[in-house]
Structures are given as C-alpha cells and as structure tokens.
Design a protein around this motif. Structure first.
Motif, PDB file in Angstrom:
ATOM      1  N   PHE A 288       0.838  -1.205   0.000  1.00 33.04           N
ATOM      2  CA  PHE A 288       0.000   0.000   0.000  1.00 33.04           C
ATOM      3  C   PHE A 288       0.869   1.250   0.000  1.00 33.04           C
ATOM      4  O   PHE A 288       0.621   2.200  -0.763  1.00 33.04           O
ATOM      5  N   GLY A 289       1.902   1.253   0.830  1.00 31.01           N
ATOM      6  CA  GLY A 289       2.796   2.404   0.869  1.00 31.01           C
ATOM      7  C   GLY A 289       3.535   2.606  -0.438  1.00 31.01           C
ATOM      8  O   GLY A 289       3.647   3.729  -0.947  1.00 31.01           O
ATOM      9  N   MET A 290       4.028   1.512  -1.010  1.00 27.80           N
ATOM     10  CA  MET A 290       4.802   1.604  -2.250  1.00 27.80           C
ATOM     11  C   MET A 290       3.932   2.056  -3.419  1.00 27.80           C
ATOM     12  O   MET A 290       4.322   2.891  -4.228  1.00 27.80           O
ATOM     13  N   TYR A 291       2.732   1.501  -3.524  1.00 24.31           N
ATOM     14  CA  TYR A 291       1.863   1.844  -4.653  1.00 24.31           C
ATOM     15  C   TYR A 291       1.323   3.262  -4.552  1.00 24.31           C
ATOM     16  O   TYR A 291       1.066   3.907  -5.567  1.00 24.31           O
ATOM     17  N   ALA A 412      -4.393  -4.541  -2.265  1.00 22.86           N
ATOM     18  CA  ALA A 412      -4.027  -3.579  -1.226  1.00 22.86           C
ATOM     19  C   ALA A 412      -3.166  -2.468  -1.810  1.00 22.86           C
ATOM     20  O   ALA A 412      -3.329  -1.286  -1.482  1.00 22.86           O
ATOM     21  N   GLY A 413      -2.233  -2.858  -2.680  1.00 21.47           N
ATOM     22  CA  GLY A 413      -1.369  -1.858  -3.284  1.00 21.47           C
ATOM     23  C   GLY A 413      -2.141  -0.851  -4.095  1.00 21.47           C
ATOM     24  O   GLY A 413      -1.903   0.367  -3.998  1.00 21.47           O
ATOM     25  N   ASN A 414      -3.072  -1.332  -4.870  1.00 24.53           N
ATOM     26  CA  ASN A 414      -3.798  -0.417  -5.751  1.00 24.53           C
ATOM     27  C   ASN A 414      -4.816   0.440  -5.018  1.00 24.53           C
ATOM     28  O   ASN A 414      -5.291   1.433  -5.581  1.00 24.53           O
ATOM     29  N   LEU A 415      -5.141   0.080  -3.773  1.00 25.96           N
ATOM     30  CA  LEU A 415      -5.906   1.026  -2.955  1.00 25.96           C
ATOM     31  C   LEU A 415      -5.105   2.297  -2.739  1.00 25.96           C
ATOM     32  O   LEU A 415      -5.665   3.379  -2.529  1.00 25.96           O
ATOM     33  N   GLY A 416      -3.776   2.148  -2.800  1.00 25.73           N
ATOM     34  CA  GLY A 416      -2.924   3.323  -2.699  1.00 25.73           C
ATOM     35  C   GLY A 416      -3.150   4.303  -3.823  1.00 25.73           C
ATOM     36  O   GLY A 416      -2.842   5.502  -3.692  1.00 25.73           O
ATOM     37  N   GLY A 417      -3.675   3.809  -4.945  1.00 27.05           N
ATOM     38  CA  GLY A 417      -3.993   4.693  -6.055  1.00 27.05           C
ATOM     39  C   GLY A 417      -5.070   5.704  -5.692  1.00 27.05           C
ATOM     40  O   GLY A 417      -5.057   6.843  -6.181  1.00 27.05           O
ATOM     41  N   ILE A 418      -5.996   5.292  -4.830  1.00 27.47           N
ATOM     42  CA  ILE A 418      -7.039   6.218  -4.378  1.00 27.47           C
ATOM     43  C   ILE A 418      -6.413   7.332  -3.557  1.00 27.47           C
ATOM     44  O   ILE A 418      -6.711   8.519  -3.732  1.00 27.47           O
ATOM     45  N   VAL A 419      -5.518   6.948  -2.648  1.00 29.27           N
ATOM     46  CA  VAL A 419      -4.838   7.932  -1.811  1.00 29.27           C
ATOM     47  C   VAL A 419      -4.014   8.888  -2.660  1.00 29.27           C
ATOM     48  O   VAL A 419      -4.086  10.119  -2.509  1.00 29.27           O
ATOM     49  N   SER A 420      -3.234   8.331  -3.574  1.00 30.44           N
ATOM     50  CA  SER A 420      -2.339   9.171  -4.379  1.00 30.44           C
ATOM     51  C   SER A 420      -3.112  10.150  -5.254  1.00 30.44           C
ATOM     52  O   SER A 420      -2.606  11.231  -5.576  1.00 30.44           O
TER      53      SER A 420
END
Length: 501
Positions: A288-291, A412-420
């Motif tokens: 999540f952090g990396m993505y 989980a990683g691509n949920l980071g796309g929402i944050v970014s």
C-alpha cells in the motif's frame, strides 16, 4: 528419532518417513533424464524468457499506458474541454482504483480456473474498448464512467501475470522476470510523454481535441495486441508449443522440486489459508505504501515537472529521463536480488532511495535538485513493486494460496492509487508540501515493515533449522518425495519450507 513421543503429533508422519528408509533427493544416484545439466538448464530458461517475458512486458506496457495517459492528456487541455474545476481531475483519477481493486482477486481465480490466453486476451479487448471511448467523451460524468469501467477490466492483468510467471519459473528465477515485465511501466511513462508530445499536434483532426487522440490511438493499439495475445500466450508448460516434450517434463520437474511438492489443486481451504496468513497482510501494508508512491509519480510526474518552470510540451519530454533510469534500476534490482537470493535487503535499500528522492523534492526550490529527486524517487519506487511481489510470492506455498495471496497483495497496493489521487491538489502548487510529505511517510512505513519482515523471516528459518536438528529431521533438500507428499497441504508451514529473506 527412536522415540516418537519426543516429536509433536502433527510431525509424526514426517518423522516416520526417514531418509534411511527411502532414498533422499540429494543423496541418491540421479536416474537418467532426471534433471538437465547447467548448460541445458540455461538454454531452457533462455527459450522460456524469449517466448514468455517480452510479450508479457508488452501487455503491461499497454496496461500502464492506458491507465496513466490521463496525466499526459491533462497537459493538452483535458480539463478545460470537459469543464473540470477544483478536485474534478483528482476524482477522475481516484474512481479508477476501487473497480481495479475489486477485480484483482476474482480475476486471479478466473485465471486459475480458465486459461491465460483466454482470460488475458478477453480483459484486454474490454479495456481497449474502454480506453478508446475515453477519447470520445463529451462531459465530465462520461469520463468518470469510462474510467471506472477501464479500472475493472485492467484489474486482472498485473496480479495475473505475476501468478502466471510462478507457474513457469522457480522461486529465485521469478524476481528478474517480474522486474523485466514491470519495467514496462517505466517504459510506459517514457513512451507516454513522447507519444503525447506528438499526438497532441493532431488537434482538430476529425473534429477532436489532441487529448482525445491520445486515448483513441492507444486504445486501438491495445485492441489489436489483445487479439494477438490469444494466439501468442502459452497457457502452461504442458502445452507450450515452443518446448519439446523433454523440456516440458523438465519444467514440471523443476517446479515440483522448487515448490516442494505442495498442493496445486483448487480448494477453498487454501483461500482461507491465504486470508488468515498475517505475513500476506503485512505485505499488503508494505505494498500500500509503495503503490501510493508509485501512482503519485506515474499520475503526477508531468504536473510536478511543469511546476518546476517547464512549458507543457517540454514537461512531457522531461518525464522521459527519470523513467529510463527507473527502468534500469528495476531490472538491475531484480537481477541482483535473484542472484544473491536476498529480497528484503534490496527492498529496504530501494525504500531509502525513494525517501531521499522525495526529501529532495520537498526541501529544495532549486530546479536541478528537485529534478534529481524525481530520478531517485522513480528508481526506488518502481524497482520495489516487482521486488515486493516476488518476495511475497516466494514465501507462499501452494499455487491456489499463492494466486489468492498475490491478488490480495496487488489489491491492497492499488488502494494506494485512491490515496495518491488526492495527494497533489491544485491549490498546493507549485511545491506540493503536503503531497511530498505524505509520500515520505508512506515510504517510511513500507521501509519499517520490510525491516520487521526481514528480521522475522530470518529468525523463523533459523527456528525451523534448529527444530529439525533437535528432532532428527533431514535438511529440506534431503526430504524424499514421500515425506514432502505427507505435508503437501501445509503450504509454507511445511517443515521443509524455508522462506526467502
């Protein structure tokens, strides 16, 4: 060994099958045809690499290009054409990811139950159509709808390819191949800037804006490649046309030996094993952090560079060099991690590199320093994405559990796309202190958790070695087929399984 009462009950079936009663894989004379020598193995891997990896890289290049080209379109008056204001652009980025994430685990289940050639080509056709339609939208709501559909159909490719590679290569061969195919993402960033610079000159052709042609042309290319994919992708080693029967047998033997004869069949209990494994959940947080950092770079790098003082067309071109260096870093990291069989240390090192890059971007107003920061950030983040998948996949025993685990990892990683999507808001321009500060925090979290994971895996391997020695169990390489078969359903909790650190 002579008294079973000294051994835990769940280990008795293993201890009863001692190397003294059955020949060990290492100690016995290898029968004719059992395993290729080093020269033939290298030739086999080279043949697999040529026939598998380049085409997968092409598929992922198109996938990443089709999801991130909106960043290039933004510099060619996308927002003005559709009347977008405020955070409308950020919402258009974010709406892609919930649908992308929702598709990942179900897509890997479909891949497991159908075939790679059918499933990959099907989702490609559907996302190609979606990309093309993005070039024809006339209103902002239409853009949101098509972006959502695009996310759903693209969701299956990344986790699918990572799982697919594990059905061909041994654990310490996957990292480099994953790095090569993922390096297509950096190539997509570089090509995206070049393509957008040229295609933007098509403004007015067919009555369409320049940004429309970015989507339309890239969607058409993806469509034709998707048809080709059905005939080009080899579903599994047993049916690969480019291998001889002897080579097919050798691929199966190598995988069986490397995966320790663990269960390969579909069963819901392996799904629950994946869901209950805390290590997979820890990797999900790391990812999540990396993505979050990955998508911030891929979606906003043109905007970030523009705020350094470059004009739109120059900003498109200035995105190319960081991606080129990132590509080299990604492939180099994958090669070295495979060679030294060390994933955690490389992952930590690349986290530190990315953190330094973001620090340069947030701490200096000197253009040269900021631009140097984009090189470090891109190199560290992009290299860690395939490295993290390989690390997690190496440590999941059994193909069904691994398919689910990799799907969860990517979700989980691509949920980071929402944050970014909401880290770089227009009102923060030109320095984006909040955005870069958040990326430093997220990459620091991933670094800290990867340190903990590395320490745990090393200690767990040492504990298993000590337990085996205390209870008279053989070394992992000395287990017989029968002993491994007795624990085939235990996955990475089998006594002979050792984690990749």
């Amino acid at each position: 060994m002579s008294e079973k009462k000294e051994v835990p009950h769940d280990m008795q079936e293993v201890v009863e099958s001692t190397p003294s009663s059955r020949g060990s894989l290492k100690g016995d004379v290898v029968p004719d045809g059992y395993g290729f020598d080093e020269k033939r193995t290298k030739s086999l891997l080279r043949k697999m690499d040529i026939n598998i990896v380049p085409f997968l890289s092409l598929l992922y290049l198109l996938s990443f290009l089709d999801r991130t080209n909106i960043g290039n379109a933004r510099l060619v008056n996308l927002e003005e054409s559709l009347g977008m204001t405020g955070i409308d652009y950020n919402v258009a980025l974010a709406i892609f990811f919930p649908f992308y994430v929702a598709a990942e685990v179900p897509s890997n289940i479909m891949l497991k139950r159908t075939s790679a050639s059918f499933w990959f080509s099907l989702i490609m056709v559907l996302w190609a159509i979606s990309t093309t339609l993005m070039g024809l939208v006339k209103t902002y709501p239409q853009l949101l709808a098509v972006r959502a559909i695009l996310g759903f159909w693209e969701g299956g490719l990344f986790p699918g390819i990572n799982f697919y590679l594990t059905t061909w290569y041994r654990r310490h061969e996957c990292g480099l191949r994953m790095a090569i195919f993922f390096s297509a993402a950096t190539a997509a960033g570089a090509f995206g800037g070049l393509i957008a610079r040229g295609v933007s000159e098509m403004k007015g052709v067919g009555g369409l804006m320049g940004w429309s042609w970015i989507f339309i042309l890239e969607g058409i290319v993806t469509f034709f490649v998707s048809i080709w994919a059905y005939f080009q992708i080899h579903d599994k080693p047993e049916t690969a046309r480019f291998l001889t029967q002897e080579e097919r047998n050798e691929v199966r033997r190598r995988l069986k030996d490397d995966r320790h004869h663990l269960a390969n069949e579909w069963n819901m209990k392996y799904v629950w094993q994946a869901l209950q494994d805390w290590k997979i959940w820890c990797h999900m947080l790391i990812t999540f952090g990396m993505y979050s950092c990955l998508y911030s770079i891929s979606l906003f790098l043109p905007t970030i560079i523009k705020t350094m003082g470059y004009k739109n067309n120059d900003a498109q071109l200035m995105t190319v060099p960081p991606y080129v260096v990132g590509c080299i870093s990604t492939i180099g990291g994958g090669f070295l991690a495979d060679r030294y069989k060390q994933r955690g240390l490389f992952f930590i090192g690349y986290c530190l590199m990315a953190m330094l890059g973001f620090t340069l971007l947030i701490s200096s107003d000197i253009v040269g320093v900021q631009y140097a920061g984009t090189f470090l950030a891109t190199s560290g983040i992009y290299a860690n994405v395939p490295g993290g998948v390989a690390w997690n996949g190496n440590n999941i025993g059994g193909t069904t559990k691994r398919a689910i685990g990799i799907g969860l990892h990517a979700s989980a990683g691509n949920l980071g796309g929402i944050v970014s999507s909401f880290l770089f808001l227009s009102y923060q321009s030109p320095r984006y202190f909040q955005g870069f500060g958040a990326l430093i925090g997220l990459s620091s979290m991933s670094c800290f958790l990867s340190i903990l994971m590395t320490i745990y895996l090393r200690r767990e391997n040492a504990r298993r070695d000590a337990y085996a020695a205390a209870n008279g169990l053989p070394k992992p390489e000395d287990y017989t087929d029968e002993m491994r078969e007795a624990e085939r359903e235990k996955g990475d909790y089998a006594t002979f399984f050792r984690y990749t650190v």
